[in-house]
Motif scaffolding. Sequence first.
Motif, PDB file in Angstrom:
ATOM      1  N   MET A   4       9.068  67.469  66.560  1.00 35.69           N
ATOM      2  CA  MET A   4      10.369  67.247  67.187  1.00 35.69           C
ATOM      3  C   MET A   4      10.231  67.094  68.694  1.00 35.69           C
ATOM      4  SD  MET A   4      12.851  69.806  65.023  1.00 35.69           S
ATOM      5  CE  MET A   4      13.202  69.471  63.295  1.00 35.69           C
ATOM      6  N   ALA A   5       9.310  67.820  69.301  1.00 34.91           N
ATOM      7  CA  ALA A   5       9.081  67.656  70.740  1.00 34.91           C
ATOM      8  C   ALA A   5       8.590  66.248  71.041  1.00 34.91           C
ATOM      9  CB  ALA A   5       8.062  68.683  71.224  1.00 34.91           C
ATOM     10  N   ARG A   6       7.729  65.748  70.175  1.00 40.82           N
ATOM     11  CA  ARG A   6       7.207  64.387  70.362  1.00 40.82           C
ATOM     12  C   ARG A   6       8.315  63.355  70.211  1.00 40.82           C
ATOM     13  NH1 ARG A   6       3.368  65.279  67.291  1.00 40.82           N
ATOM     14  NH2 ARG A   6       1.818  65.896  68.856  1.00 40.82           N
ATOM     15  N   GLN A   7       9.318  63.673  69.403  1.00 38.77           N
ATOM     16  CA  GLN A   7      10.444  62.761  69.197  1.00 38.77           C
ATOM     17  C   GLN A   7      11.527  62.912  70.255  1.00 38.77           C
ATOM     18  OE1 GLN A   7      11.730  63.651  65.197  1.00 38.77           O
ATOM     19  NE2 GLN A   7       9.715  63.192  64.332  1.00 38.77           N
ATOM     20  N   GLY A   8      11.367  63.877  71.179  1.00 40.85           N
ATOM     21  CA  GLY A   8      12.281  64.009  72.302  1.00 40.85           C
ATOM     22  C   GLY A   8      13.334  65.086  72.167  1.00 40.85           C
ATOM     23  N   ASP A   9      13.255  65.929  71.135  1.00 39.87           N
ATOM     24  CA  ASP A   9      14.227  67.014  70.992  1.00 39.87           C
ATOM     25  C   ASP A   9      14.112  67.950  72.197  1.00 39.87           C
ATOM     26  OD1 ASP A   9      14.978  69.881  70.148  1.00 39.87           O
ATOM     27  OD2 ASP A   9      15.761  68.704  68.468  1.00 39.87           O
ATOM     28  N   GLU A  10      15.206  68.177  72.893  1.00 33.76           N
ATOM     29  CA  GLU A  10      15.164  68.903  74.172  1.00 33.76           C
ATOM     30  C   GLU A  10      14.739  70.360  73.995  1.00 33.76           C
ATOM     31  OE1 GLU A  10      18.460  68.245  76.950  1.00 33.76           O
ATOM     32  OE2 GLU A  10      19.115  66.631  75.635  1.00 33.76           O
ATOM     33  N   PHE A  11      15.289  71.019  72.991  1.00 35.56           N
ATOM     34  CA  PHE A  11      14.897  72.412  72.796  1.00 35.56           C
ATOM     35  C   PHE A  11      13.436  72.506  72.380  1.00 35.56           C
ATOM     36  CE2 PHE A  11      14.105  76.088  70.111  1.00 35.56           C
ATOM     37  CZ  PHE A  11      14.473  77.119  70.959  1.00 35.56           C
ATOM     38  N   ALA A  12      12.986  71.617  71.523  1.00 37.75           N
ATOM     39  CA  ALA A  12      11.583  71.637  71.099  1.00 37.75           C
ATOM     40  C   ALA A  12      10.663  71.430  72.293  1.00 37.75           C
ATOM     41  CB  ALA A  12      11.337  70.572  70.030  1.00 37.75           C
ATOM     42  N   ARG A  13      11.021  70.526  73.188  1.00 36.49           N
ATOM     43  CA  ARG A  13      10.182  70.286  74.368  1.00 36.49           C
ATOM     44  C   ARG A  13      10.172  71.523  75.275  1.00 36.49           C
ATOM     45  NH1 ARG A  13       8.565  65.048  75.043  1.00 36.49           N
ATOM     46  NH2 ARG A  13       8.204  65.390  77.257  1.00 36.49           N
ATOM     47  N   TYR A  14      11.310  72.200  75.366  1.00 31.61           N
ATOM     48  CA  TYR A  14      11.389  73.432  76.141  1.00 31.61           C
ATOM     49  C   TYR A  14      10.483  74.505  75.540  1.00 31.61           C
ATOM     50  CZ  TYR A  14      13.441  77.982  77.416  1.00 31.61           C
ATOM     51  OH  TYR A  14      13.635  79.288  77.800  1.00 31.61           O
ATOM     52  N   ALA A  15      10.512  74.648  74.205  1.00 30.73           N
ATOM     53  CA  ALA A  15       9.697  75.663  73.543  1.00 30.73           C
ATOM     54  C   ALA A  15       8.214  75.354  73.686  1.00 30.73           C
ATOM     55  CB  ALA A  15      10.083  75.759  72.066  1.00 30.73           C
ATOM     56  N   VAL A  16       7.829  74.091  73.542  1.00 31.94           N
ATOM     57  CA  VAL A  16       6.423  73.707  73.720  1.00 31.94           C
ATOM     58  C   VAL A  16       5.967  74.002  75.138  1.00 31.94           C
ATOM     59  CG1 VAL A  16       4.862  71.717  73.874  1.00 31.94           C
ATOM     60  CG2 VAL A  16       6.358  72.003  71.875  1.00 31.94           C
ATOM     61  N   SER A  17       6.821  73.709  76.118  1.00 34.82           N
ATOM     62  CA  SER A  17       6.478  73.990  77.512  1.00 34.82           C
ATOM     63  C   SER A  17       6.295  75.485  77.740  1.00 34.82           C
ATOM     64  CB  SER A  17       7.565  73.440  78.437  1.00 34.82           C
ATOM     65  OG  SER A  17       7.208  73.609  79.794  1.00 34.82           O
ATOM     66  N   PHE A  18       7.160  76.296  77.152  1.00 31.11           N
ATOM     67  CA  PHE A  18       7.029  77.750  77.269  1.00 31.11           C
ATOM     68  C   PHE A  18       5.698  78.212  76.672  1.00 31.11           C
ATOM     69  CE2 PHE A  18       7.411  81.987  75.469  1.00 31.11           C
ATOM     70  CZ  PHE A  18       7.940  82.724  76.519  1.00 31.11           C
ATOM     71  N   ILE A  19       5.356  77.709  75.500  1.00 25.70           N
ATOM     72  CA  ILE A  19       4.106  78.088  74.844  1.00 25.70           C
ATOM     73  C   ILE A  19       2.907  77.645  75.682  1.00 25.70           C
ATOM     74  CG2 ILE A  19       2.661  77.579  72.825  1.00 25.70           C
ATOM     75  CD1 ILE A  19       5.301  77.602  71.185  1.00 25.70           C
ATOM     76  N   ASN A  20       2.991  76.465  76.282  1.00 26.43           N
ATOM     77  CA  ASN A  20       1.907  76.011  77.158  1.00 26.43           C
ATOM     78  C   ASN A  20       1.729  76.939  78.351  1.00 26.43           C
ATOM     79  OD1 ASN A  20       1.295  73.809  75.563  1.00 26.43           O
ATOM     80  ND2 ASN A  20       2.543  72.372  76.745  1.00 26.43           N
ATOM     81  N   ARG A  21       2.830  77.460  78.873  1.00 25.78           N
ATOM     82  CA  ARG A  21       2.726  78.393  80.005  1.00 25.78           C
ATOM     83  C   ARG A  21       2.076  79.703  79.566  1.00 25.78           C
ATOM     84  NH1 ARG A  21       4.302  78.885  85.081  1.00 25.78           N
ATOM     85  NH2 ARG A  21       5.569  76.995  85.108  1.00 25.78           N
ATOM     86  N   VAL A  22       2.394  80.159  78.361  1.00 25.16           N
ATOM     87  CA  VAL A  22       1.736  81.358  77.842  1.00 25.16           C
ATOM     88  C   VAL A  22       0.234  81.104  77.694  1.00 25.16           C
ATOM     89  CG1 VAL A  22       1.560  82.946  75.890  1.00 25.16           C
ATOM     90  CG2 VAL A  22       3.813  82.174  76.668  1.00 25.16           C
ATOM     91  N   HIS A  23      -0.120  79.946  77.174  1.00 26.52           N
ATOM     92  CA  HIS A  23      -1.532  79.585  77.062  1.00 26.52           C
ATOM     93  C   HIS A  23      -2.215  79.596  78.440  1.00 26.52           C
ATOM     94  CE1 HIS A  23      -2.032  78.793  72.865  1.00 26.52           C
ATOM     95  NE2 HIS A  23      -1.162  77.808  72.816  1.00 26.52           N
ATOM     96  N   ALA A  24      -1.526  79.097  79.436  1.00 26.24           N
ATOM     97  CA  ALA A  24      -2.102  79.069  80.782  1.00 26.24           C
ATOM     98  C   ALA A  24      -2.395  80.473  81.284  1.00 26.24           C
ATOM     99  CB  ALA A  24      -1.160  78.339  81.742  1.00 26.24           C
ATOM    100  N   ALA A  25      -1.473  81.401  81.022  1.00 27.18           N
ATOM    101  CA  ALA A  25      -1.709  82.794  81.420  1.00 27.18           C
ATOM    102  C   ALA A  25      -2.901  83.371  80.673  1.00 27.18           C
ATOM    103  CB  ALA A  25      -0.458  83.626  81.149  1.00 27.18           C
ATOM    104  N   GLU A  35      -2.805  67.714  71.001  1.00 25.82           N
ATOM    105  CA  GLU A  35      -3.425  67.711  72.330  1.00 25.82           C
ATOM    106  C   GLU A  35      -2.570  66.953  73.338  1.00 25.82           C
ATOM    107  OE1 GLU A  35      -7.895  66.998  74.176  1.00 25.82           O
ATOM    108  OE2 GLU A  35      -7.216  65.764  72.501  1.00 25.82           O
ATOM    109  N   ASP A  36      -1.890  65.907  72.888  1.00 20.82           N
ATOM    110  CA  ASP A  36      -1.076  65.101  73.789  1.00 20.82           C
ATOM    111  C   ASP A  36       0.073  65.895  74.403  1.00 20.82           C
ATOM    112  OD1 ASP A  36      -0.076  65.153  71.087  1.00 20.82           O
ATOM    113  OD2 ASP A  36       1.401  63.638  71.636  1.00 20.82           O
ATOM    114  N   LEU A  37       0.527  66.941  73.705  1.00 18.89           N
ATOM    115  CA  LEU A  37       1.626  67.760  74.204  1.00 18.89           C
ATOM    116  C   LEU A  37       1.157  69.043  74.894  1.00 18.89           C
ATOM    117  CD1 LEU A  37       4.092  67.506  71.182  1.00 18.89           C
ATOM    118  CD2 LEU A  37       4.212  66.260  73.348  1.00 18.89           C
ATOM    119  N   ILE A  38      -0.124  69.311  74.840  1.00 16.88           N
ATOM    120  CA  ILE A  38      -0.627  70.578  75.353  1.00 16.88           C
ATOM    121  C   ILE A  38      -1.491  70.422  76.597  1.00 16.88           C
ATOM    122  CG2 ILE A  38      -2.043  72.611  74.814  1.00 16.88           C
ATOM    123  CD1 ILE A  38      -1.277  72.226  71.863  1.00 16.88           C
TER     124      ILE A  38
END
Length: 328
Positions: free
Chosen positions: A226-247, A272-275
Amino acid sequence: MWAGEPMGRIIAVDIGATNLRVALFEGERPVAVRKTQTPRTSGSDLVKAIVDLVRDVSGGYDFEAIGVASIGPLDLRNGTLLWAPNLGYGNVNIRDSLGSEFQRPVYLTNDALAGAWAEKVLGAGKELEDLAYVTMSTGLGVGAVVDGNLIVGRRGNAHELGHSIVDFESELRCGCGGNGHWEAYVGGRNIPRTAQYLTSRWSGPRTKAFELASRGELSPEALYSMARQGDEFARYAVSFINRVHAAGMMNIIAAYDPEAIFIGGSIYLYNEDLIKGELIEFMKEYVGVFGVPRIERCTFGDDEVLYGAAATAINPPQAIARSAYRPR
Protein backbone atom coordinates in the motif's frame (compact mmCIF):
# COMPACT_ATOMS: atom_id res chain seq x y z
CA MET A 1 39.46 -26.17 5.49
CA TRP A 2 40.24 -22.52 5.00
CA ALA A 3 39.13 -19.89 2.48
CA GLY A 4 41.47 -19.87 -0.49
CA GLU A 5 42.28 -23.61 -0.26
CA PRO A 6 40.62 -26.20 -2.49
CA MET A 7 37.33 -27.30 -0.98
CA GLY A 8 35.54 -30.60 -1.38
CA ARG A 9 31.94 -31.44 -0.68
CA ILE A 10 30.21 -30.14 2.43
CA ILE A 11 26.63 -30.22 3.65
CA ALA A 12 24.88 -26.96 4.62
CA VAL A 13 21.75 -27.02 6.82
CA ASP A 14 19.45 -24.00 7.26
CA ILE A 15 16.93 -24.46 10.08
CA GLY A 16 14.28 -21.77 9.76
CA ALA A 17 11.04 -21.20 11.61
CA THR A 18 9.09 -22.12 8.46
CA ASN A 19 11.39 -24.10 6.19
CA LEU A 20 14.24 -26.56 6.60
CA ARG A 21 16.77 -26.59 3.75
CA VAL A 22 19.78 -28.79 3.16
CA ALA A 23 22.32 -28.32 0.35
CA LEU A 24 25.32 -30.17 -1.00
CA PHE A 25 28.10 -27.68 -1.76
CA GLU A 26 31.06 -28.35 -4.02
CA GLY A 27 33.53 -25.57 -3.46
CA GLU A 28 31.65 -22.30 -2.98
CA ARG A 29 28.37 -23.19 -4.70
CA PRO A 30 25.46 -25.55 -4.03
CA VAL A 31 25.01 -28.34 -6.55
CA ALA A 32 21.86 -29.79 -4.99
CA VAL A 33 19.25 -28.43 -2.56
CA ARG A 34 16.37 -30.08 -0.73
CA LYS A 35 13.61 -28.31 1.20
CA THR A 36 10.74 -29.23 3.50
CA GLN A 37 8.65 -27.58 6.17
CA THR A 38 10.37 -27.42 9.54
CA PRO A 39 8.71 -29.96 11.84
CA ARG A 40 6.65 -28.35 14.59
CA THR A 41 6.09 -31.54 16.54
CA SER A 42 9.33 -32.35 18.40
CA GLY A 43 13.10 -32.05 18.41
CA SER A 44 13.48 -35.73 17.46
CA ASP A 45 11.34 -35.13 14.39
CA LEU A 46 13.53 -32.16 13.48
CA VAL A 47 16.70 -34.25 13.70
CA LYS A 48 15.12 -37.05 11.66
CA ALA A 49 14.04 -34.59 8.96
CA ILE A 50 17.58 -33.21 8.72
CA VAL A 51 19.10 -36.70 8.53
CA ASP A 52 16.68 -37.70 5.78
CA LEU A 53 17.44 -34.57 3.75
CA VAL A 54 21.20 -34.97 4.16
CA ARG A 55 20.99 -38.54 2.86
CA ASP A 56 18.82 -37.43 -0.03
CA VAL A 57 20.84 -34.40 -1.09
CA SER A 58 24.22 -36.13 -0.83
CA GLY A 59 23.06 -38.76 -3.32
CA GLY A 60 25.53 -41.30 -2.05
CA TYR A 61 28.49 -38.93 -2.40
CA ASP A 62 30.86 -38.61 0.51
CA PHE A 63 31.26 -35.20 2.16
CA GLU A 64 33.79 -33.65 4.50
CA ALA A 65 31.73 -31.74 7.08
CA ILE A 66 28.31 -30.38 8.00
CA GLY A 67 27.58 -26.73 8.73
CA VAL A 68 24.31 -25.93 10.49
CA ALA A 69 22.77 -22.46 10.82
CA SER A 70 19.72 -22.40 13.07
CA ILE A 71 17.14 -20.17 14.62
CA GLY A 72 17.87 -19.76 18.31
CA PRO A 73 18.71 -19.17 20.99
CA LEU A 74 21.45 -21.80 20.97
CA ASP A 75 24.00 -23.14 23.40
CA LEU A 76 27.04 -23.76 21.23
CA ARG A 77 29.08 -25.26 24.04
CA ASN A 78 26.60 -28.14 24.22
CA GLY A 79 25.52 -28.05 20.58
CA THR A 80 21.87 -27.53 21.41
CA LEU A 81 18.89 -25.53 20.25
CA LEU A 82 17.74 -24.18 23.61
CA TRP A 83 14.26 -23.05 22.58
CA ALA A 84 12.50 -22.16 19.35
CA PRO A 85 9.45 -19.99 20.19
CA ASN A 86 8.07 -20.31 16.66
CA LEU A 87 8.33 -24.11 16.78
CA GLY A 88 7.24 -24.68 20.37
CA TYR A 89 10.06 -26.96 21.47
CA GLY A 90 13.72 -26.87 22.46
CA ASN A 91 16.60 -28.67 24.16
CA VAL A 92 17.52 -30.36 20.87
CA ASN A 93 21.12 -31.55 20.55
CA ILE A 94 21.53 -30.92 16.85
CA ARG A 95 25.34 -31.03 16.74
CA ASP A 96 25.95 -34.40 18.39
CA SER A 97 22.92 -36.05 16.81
CA LEU A 98 24.15 -35.27 13.30
CA GLY A 99 27.78 -35.96 14.19
CA SER A 100 27.11 -39.42 15.57
CA GLU A 101 24.84 -40.24 12.63
CA PHE A 102 27.29 -39.28 9.88
CA GLN A 103 30.65 -39.38 11.68
CA ARG A 104 31.71 -36.06 10.22
CA PRO A 105 32.62 -32.74 11.86
CA VAL A 106 29.52 -30.67 12.62
CA TYR A 107 29.71 -26.88 13.04
CA LEU A 108 26.65 -25.22 14.60
CA THR A 109 25.90 -21.50 14.59
CA ASN A 110 23.05 -19.03 14.79
CA ASP A 111 21.41 -17.96 11.53
CA ALA A 112 22.24 -14.26 11.91
CA LEU A 113 25.89 -15.03 12.70
CA ALA A 114 25.92 -17.33 9.68
CA GLY A 115 24.71 -14.47 7.48
CA ALA A 116 27.66 -12.33 8.56
CA TRP A 117 30.11 -15.18 8.00
CA ALA A 118 28.63 -15.84 4.55
CA GLU A 119 29.59 -12.30 3.56
CA LYS A 120 33.12 -12.64 4.96
CA VAL A 121 33.96 -16.05 3.51
CA LEU A 122 31.94 -16.26 0.30
CA GLY A 123 30.31 -12.90 -0.38
CA ALA A 124 31.01 -9.24 -1.03
CA GLY A 125 32.73 -8.83 2.33
CA LYS A 126 35.72 -11.04 1.56
CA GLU A 127 38.14 -8.12 1.62
CA LEU A 128 36.63 -6.51 4.71
CA GLU A 129 37.84 -7.04 8.28
CA ASP A 130 34.83 -5.35 9.89
CA LEU A 131 31.26 -5.88 8.74
CA ALA A 132 27.77 -6.55 10.06
CA TYR A 133 24.76 -8.42 8.76
CA VAL A 134 21.17 -7.54 9.60
CA THR A 135 18.15 -9.68 8.78
CA MET A 136 14.78 -7.93 8.61
CA SER A 137 12.26 -10.73 8.67
CA THR A 138 9.90 -12.31 11.21
CA GLY A 139 12.35 -11.05 13.80
CA LEU A 140 15.41 -8.80 13.69
CA GLY A 141 18.80 -10.53 13.79
CA VAL A 142 22.36 -9.17 13.74
CA GLY A 143 25.75 -10.78 13.12
CA ALA A 144 29.14 -9.09 13.09
CA VAL A 145 32.73 -9.70 12.03
CA VAL A 146 35.28 -7.56 13.90
CA ASP A 147 39.00 -7.61 13.08
CA GLY A 148 38.31 -10.56 10.79
CA ASN A 149 36.73 -12.65 13.55
CA LEU A 150 33.09 -13.64 13.89
CA ILE A 151 31.72 -12.31 17.18
CA VAL A 152 30.09 -15.33 18.81
CA GLY A 153 29.77 -14.91 22.59
CA ARG A 154 29.98 -17.41 25.41
CA ARG A 155 27.02 -19.50 24.26
CA GLY A 156 26.77 -18.31 20.66
CA ASN A 157 24.19 -15.58 21.12
CA ALA A 158 26.29 -12.43 20.63
CA HIS A 159 23.94 -11.23 17.92
CA GLU A 160 20.89 -10.14 19.86
CA LEU A 161 20.97 -6.43 19.00
CA GLY A 162 17.40 -6.85 17.87
CA HIS A 163 16.81 -6.51 21.59
CA SER A 164 18.78 -3.31 21.94
CA ILE A 165 16.72 -0.36 23.19
CA VAL A 166 15.42 2.15 20.66
CA ASP A 167 12.85 3.77 22.99
CA PHE A 168 13.34 3.55 26.74
CA GLU A 169 9.87 5.00 27.41
CA SER A 170 8.03 2.59 25.12
CA GLU A 171 5.28 0.33 26.38
CA LEU A 172 5.49 -1.95 23.35
CA ARG A 173 6.55 -5.33 24.73
CA CYS A 174 8.94 -7.54 22.79
CA GLY A 175 8.47 -11.28 22.44
CA CYS A 176 11.37 -11.73 24.86
CA GLY A 177 9.42 -9.89 27.55
CA GLY A 178 11.27 -6.54 27.47
CA ASN A 179 10.00 -3.11 26.39
CA GLY A 180 11.27 -0.70 23.77
CA HIS A 181 13.35 -3.17 21.77
CA TRP A 182 14.26 -2.66 18.12
CA GLU A 183 12.55 -5.94 17.17
CA ALA A 184 9.42 -5.04 19.13
CA TYR A 185 8.74 -2.30 16.58
CA VAL A 186 10.00 -3.75 13.31
CA GLY A 187 9.97 -7.55 13.49
CA GLY A 188 7.53 -8.89 10.93
CA ARG A 189 5.36 -10.47 13.60
CA ASN A 190 5.17 -7.11 15.40
CA ILE A 191 4.52 -4.77 12.46
CA PRO A 192 0.70 -5.12 12.63
CA ARG A 193 0.84 -4.04 16.28
CA THR A 194 3.22 -1.16 15.46
CA ALA A 195 0.87 0.05 12.72
CA GLN A 196 -2.06 -0.13 15.13
CA TYR A 197 -0.07 1.89 17.66
CA LEU A 198 0.64 4.53 15.00
CA THR A 199 -3.06 5.11 14.29
CA SER A 200 -3.25 7.05 17.58
CA ARG A 201 -0.56 9.43 16.30
CA TRP A 202 -2.01 9.91 12.81
CA SER A 203 -3.95 13.04 11.96
CA GLY A 204 -4.32 12.43 8.23
CA PRO A 205 -7.10 10.77 6.21
CA ARG A 206 -8.53 7.41 7.21
CA THR A 207 -7.06 5.46 4.32
CA LYS A 208 -7.49 1.76 3.60
CA ALA A 209 -4.19 1.06 5.37
CA PHE A 210 -5.34 3.09 8.37
CA GLU A 211 -8.55 1.08 8.64
CA LEU A 212 -6.68 -2.21 8.50
CA ALA A 213 -4.11 -0.96 11.01
CA SER A 214 -6.78 0.22 13.44
CA ARG A 215 -8.01 -3.39 13.63
CA GLY A 216 -4.47 -4.80 13.95
CA GLU A 217 -4.78 -6.38 10.52
CA LEU A 218 -2.15 -4.51 8.48
CA SER A 219 0.37 -7.23 7.59
CA PRO A 220 3.93 -6.35 6.50
CA GLU A 221 3.11 -7.44 2.95
CA ALA A 222 0.05 -5.21 2.80
CA LEU A 223 1.84 -2.30 4.47
CA TYR A 224 4.66 -2.10 1.95
CA SER A 225 2.37 -2.81 -1.00
CA MET A 226 0.00 0.00 0.00
CA ALA A 227 2.90 2.37 0.65
CA ARG A 228 4.19 1.64 -2.84
CA GLN A 229 0.73 2.45 -4.20
CA GLY A 230 0.73 5.83 -2.41
CA ASP A 231 -1.47 5.18 0.64
CA GLU A 232 -0.62 8.09 2.96
CA PHE A 233 -0.91 6.23 6.24
CA ALA A 234 1.09 3.28 4.91
CA ARG A 235 3.86 5.63 3.77
CA TYR A 236 3.84 7.26 7.21
CA ALA A 237 4.12 3.86 8.93
CA VAL A 238 6.96 2.72 6.64
CA SER A 239 8.80 5.97 7.35
CA PHE A 240 8.38 5.45 11.10
CA ILE A 241 9.72 1.90 10.83
CA ASN A 242 12.68 3.14 8.78
CA ARG A 243 13.49 5.63 11.54
CA VAL A 244 13.42 2.83 14.11
CA HIS A 245 15.78 0.85 11.90
CA ALA A 246 18.10 3.85 11.74
CA ALA A 247 18.24 4.02 15.53
CA GLY A 248 18.98 0.31 15.69
CA MET A 249 21.70 0.66 13.07
CA MET A 250 23.38 3.25 15.26
CA ASN A 251 23.63 0.62 17.99
CA ILE A 252 25.44 -1.66 15.51
CA ILE A 253 27.81 1.13 14.50
CA ALA A 254 28.62 1.97 18.12
CA ALA A 255 29.14 -1.69 19.05
CA TYR A 256 31.11 -2.98 16.05
CA ASP A 257 32.37 -0.02 13.94
CA PRO A 258 31.70 -1.85 10.64
CA GLU A 259 32.92 -0.72 7.25
CA ALA A 260 29.74 -2.14 5.68
CA ILE A 261 26.36 -3.39 6.87
CA PHE A 262 24.76 -6.04 4.66
CA ILE A 263 20.99 -6.39 4.95
CA GLY A 264 18.86 -9.41 4.16
CA GLY A 265 15.61 -10.99 5.25
CA SER A 266 12.36 -11.05 3.33
CA ILE A 267 11.10 -7.65 4.47
CA TYR A 268 14.22 -5.90 3.19
CA LEU A 269 14.82 -8.00 0.08
CA TYR A 270 11.30 -7.41 -1.24
CA ASN A 271 11.05 -3.76 -0.16
CA GLU A 272 14.53 -2.33 -0.56
CA ASP A 273 13.10 0.47 -2.71
CA LEU A 274 11.08 1.73 0.27
CA ILE A 275 13.74 1.19 2.92
CA LYS A 276 17.33 1.83 1.86
CA GLY A 277 17.27 5.48 0.78
CA GLU A 278 15.25 6.79 3.70
CA LEU A 279 17.12 4.54 6.15
CA ILE A 280 20.42 6.14 5.17
CA GLU A 281 18.99 9.64 5.49
CA PHE A 282 17.67 8.92 8.99
CA MET A 283 20.96 7.30 9.98
CA LYS A 284 22.76 10.56 9.24
CA GLU A 285 20.80 12.16 12.09
CA TYR A 286 22.05 9.60 14.62
CA VAL A 287 25.61 8.63 13.74
CA GLY A 288 27.41 11.92 14.44
CA VAL A 289 31.18 11.62 14.05
CA PHE A 290 30.93 7.86 13.43
CA GLY A 291 29.58 8.36 9.91
CA VAL A 292 27.32 6.06 7.89
CA PRO A 293 29.03 2.87 6.70
CA ARG A 294 28.22 1.29 3.37
CA ILE A 295 24.70 -0.12 3.34
CA GLU A 296 24.50 -3.08 0.97
CA ARG A 297 21.99 -5.71 -0.05
CA CYS A 298 23.24 -9.09 1.15
CA THR A 299 25.09 -11.11 -1.47
CA PHE A 300 22.99 -14.28 -1.49
CA GLY A 301 19.44 -13.00 -1.05
CA ASP A 302 17.05 -15.62 0.29
CA ASP A 303 19.93 -18.11 0.40
CA GLU A 304 22.10 -16.03 2.76
CA VAL A 305 21.73 -18.35 5.75
CA LEU A 306 22.26 -21.47 3.63
CA TYR A 307 25.53 -19.98 2.33
CA GLY A 308 26.37 -19.01 5.90
CA ALA A 309 25.96 -22.60 7.04
CA ALA A 310 28.29 -23.66 4.23
CA ALA A 311 30.80 -20.94 5.12
CA THR A 312 30.82 -22.15 8.72
CA ALA A 313 32.00 -25.59 7.56
CA ILE A 314 34.31 -24.32 4.80
CA ASN A 315 36.17 -21.89 7.07
CA PRO A 316 35.11 -22.50 10.68
CA PRO A 317 35.36 -19.43 12.93
CA GLN A 318 37.60 -20.15 15.92
CA ALA A 319 34.80 -20.02 18.49
CA ILE A 320 32.63 -22.33 16.38
CA ALA A 321 35.49 -24.75 15.71
CA ARG A 322 36.20 -25.09 19.44
CA SER A 323 32.68 -26.39 20.05
CA ALA A 324 32.36 -28.55 16.92
CA TYR A 325 31.55 -32.24 16.94
CA ARG A 326 34.66 -34.26 16.07
CA PRO A 327 34.36 -37.92 15.02
CA ARG A 328 36.18 -40.29 17.34
